[in-house]
Scaffold this motif. Structure first.
Motif, short mmCIF file in Angstrom:
data_model
loop_
_atom_site.label_atom_id
_atom_site.label_comp_id
_atom_site.label_asym_id
_atom_site.label_seq_id
_atom_site.Cartn_x
_atom_site.Cartn_y
_atom_site.Cartn_z
N TYR A 224 -0.50 -4.29 -6.55
CA TYR A 224 0.19 -3.34 -7.43
C TYR A 224 -0.70 -2.12 -7.66
O TYR A 224 -1.84 -2.07 -7.20
N PRO A 230 1.19 -6.56 -12.36
CA PRO A 230 2.16 -5.47 -12.45
C PRO A 230 2.13 -4.84 -13.84
O PRO A 230 1.84 -5.51 -14.84
N ASP A 234 4.24 0.50 -12.19
CA ASP A 234 4.95 0.05 -10.99
C ASP A 234 6.45 0.26 -11.11
O ASP A 234 7.12 0.66 -10.14
N ILE A 235 7.00 0.02 -12.29
CA ILE A 235 8.43 0.26 -12.52
C ILE A 235 8.74 1.75 -12.41
O ILE A 235 9.74 2.14 -11.80
N PHE A 238 8.74 2.62 -8.78
CA PHE A 238 9.83 1.95 -8.06
C PHE A 238 11.15 2.71 -8.16
O PHE A 238 11.88 2.84 -7.16
N TYR A 268 6.11 -2.85 -0.86
CA TYR A 268 5.92 -2.85 -2.32
C TYR A 268 7.26 -2.65 -3.03
O TYR A 268 7.59 -3.36 -3.99
N GLU A 271 9.33 -5.80 -2.72
CA GLU A 271 8.92 -6.87 -3.63
C GLU A 271 9.48 -6.66 -5.03
O GLU A 271 10.02 -7.59 -5.63
N ILE A 272 9.36 -5.46 -5.55
CA ILE A 272 9.87 -5.20 -6.91
C ILE A 272 11.38 -5.37 -6.95
O ILE A 272 11.93 -5.91 -7.92
N TYR A 273 12.07 -4.95 -5.90
CA TYR A 273 13.51 -5.16 -5.82
C TYR A 273 13.85 -6.65 -5.91
O TYR A 273 14.89 -7.03 -6.47
N TRP A 275 12.19 -8.91 -7.62
CA TRP A 275 11.88 -9.51 -8.92
C TRP A 275 13.17 -9.96 -9.60
O TRP A 275 14.24 -9.39 -9.38
N VAL A 278 16.14 -7.52 -10.99
CA VAL A 278 16.01 -6.10 -10.67
C VAL A 278 17.11 -5.63 -9.73
O VAL A 278 17.68 -4.54 -9.89
N ALA A 325 4.05 -12.23 -9.06
CA ALA A 325 5.40 -11.79 -8.74
C ALA A 325 6.33 -12.20 -9.87
O ALA A 325 6.29 -13.35 -10.31
#
Length: 341
Positions: A224, A230, A234-235, A238, A268, A271-273, A275, A278, A325
């Motif tokens: 991150y 995180p 990061d948000i 994103f 990256y 990955e956040i997608y 979570w 999300v 994660a």
């Protein structure tokens, strides 16, 4: 796009002439804070105590600033505490609209009516997100950076949440990376798209891709932005990255490279997608309809592209780094630990 002047709606685009063709974003007008006990926050006045059902959030699924608040509402388990109204994708001569169903609190047709309920002589842009207080009948905040920090912790005594994306030991580092990303990336894509001179466009373009390359290098060494944990940073990154391929490359002329050409940034983002929850906050078709259909000074025909194929459900490679994660299992464990489960 338009604005209110002394409470009267005017359909006007941004004036870039006075700033040499540069797009200059104005600050938010409502900066109060919801706090756990109703005490004043860092700005504004007090009296906004965290309570279930008291607050209403107005968002657009297209807007990256509003998207931050939706993600925090999901990750912090606030869906049952704070209800949401989503505006229509097109923002034309009346600004953000609620559509044929109206909005649930006042049966308003337009978001600017919510602003003038809070301040009848309001002057300024009418933006999302908006956090509304049903008890006092006013806007708490229309600043996304503040709202996500309220959602991060103010309701913890109700939800039992202990997930912290604004950890005290990282405040200085988060603020530093936030400033870089806001200036060159979050706002940088708009400065490219809304520029009305070649020099203004190229200045923003160079800053954007210079920073994207630096972030690509940074994420080649860690999971991150600030290491293995995180954070809100990061948000905030994103919500721009998820719109890059479908909107900013073409519509805003941010076309030196696609995001997919940055393997670390791309994975990256994937990955956040992935979570917990999300993906449910992302609507690519709604987003494209808004940008291409609303911003007629940039796209006069209003034609919306069919592509690109995004592949957002593809597996990512970020597990090669140590880190946390935010899966459904992780979030459940965080909630249980907060209540001694």
């Amino acid at each position: 796009m338009g604005k209110l002047v002394d409470g009267i709606w005017h359909d006007v685009w941004y004036d870039t002439k006075k700033d040499d063709g540069k797009f200059v974003r104005k600050g938010a007008s409502f900066r109060n804070w919801v706090t756990s006990d109703g005490a004043p926050g860092p700005t504004g006045t007090g009296g906004f105590k965290a309570e279930a059902g008291r607050y209403h959030l107005y968002v657009s699924l297209a807007c990256p600033w509003a998207h931050r608040t939706l993600i925090f509402r999901t990750l912090m388990g606030l869906e049952d505490l704070i209800d949401v109204t989503i505006v229509e994708p097109l923002m034309l001569e009346n600004g953000w609209e609620f559509g044929s169903l109206r909005e649930p609190l006042f049966q308003a047709k337009f978001l600017h009516e919510i602003y003038t309920r809070a301040k009848p002589d309001y002057s300024g842009r009418v933006t999302v997100p908006v956090l509304w207080d049903k008890k006092q009948g006013t806007i708490v905040s229309n600043e996304s950076a503040d709202i996500i920090r309220m959602f991060n912790a103010a309701f913890n005594q109700i939800t039992g949440n202990s997930l912290d994306l604004w950890p005290e030991d990282l405040h200085a580092e988060i603020e530093e990376i936030n400033q870089l990303i806001y200036t060159d990336v979050n706002n940088g894509v708009y400065q490219c798209g809304f520029a009305t001179t070649q020099d203004a466009y190229e200045e923003a373009y160079d800053a954007l891709f210079g920073t994207l390359h630096a972030l690509e290098d940074r994420l080649s060494r860690q999971r991150y932005l600030l290491g293995a944990r995180p954070t809100e940073a990061d948000i905030r990154l994103f919500t721009t990255l998820i719109r890059f391929e479908s909107v900013y490359v073409g519509h805003f002329k941010c076309n030196q490279q696609r995001l997919a050409d940055f393997p670390n940034l791309w994975n990256y983002m994937l990955e956040i997608y992935a979570w917990a929850g999300v993906a449910d906050t992302v609507d690519i078709e709604h987003t494209k309809t808004h940008y291409y259909g609303s911003q007629k000074t940039i796209n006069p025909t209003g034609v919306v592209p069919k592509g690109p194929a995004m592949g957002l459900d593809y597996p990512h490679d970020r597990v090669r780094f140590d880190g946390v994660a935010l899966s459904a299992v992780t979030l459940s464990a965080v909630a249980l630990s907060a209540v001694g489960g």
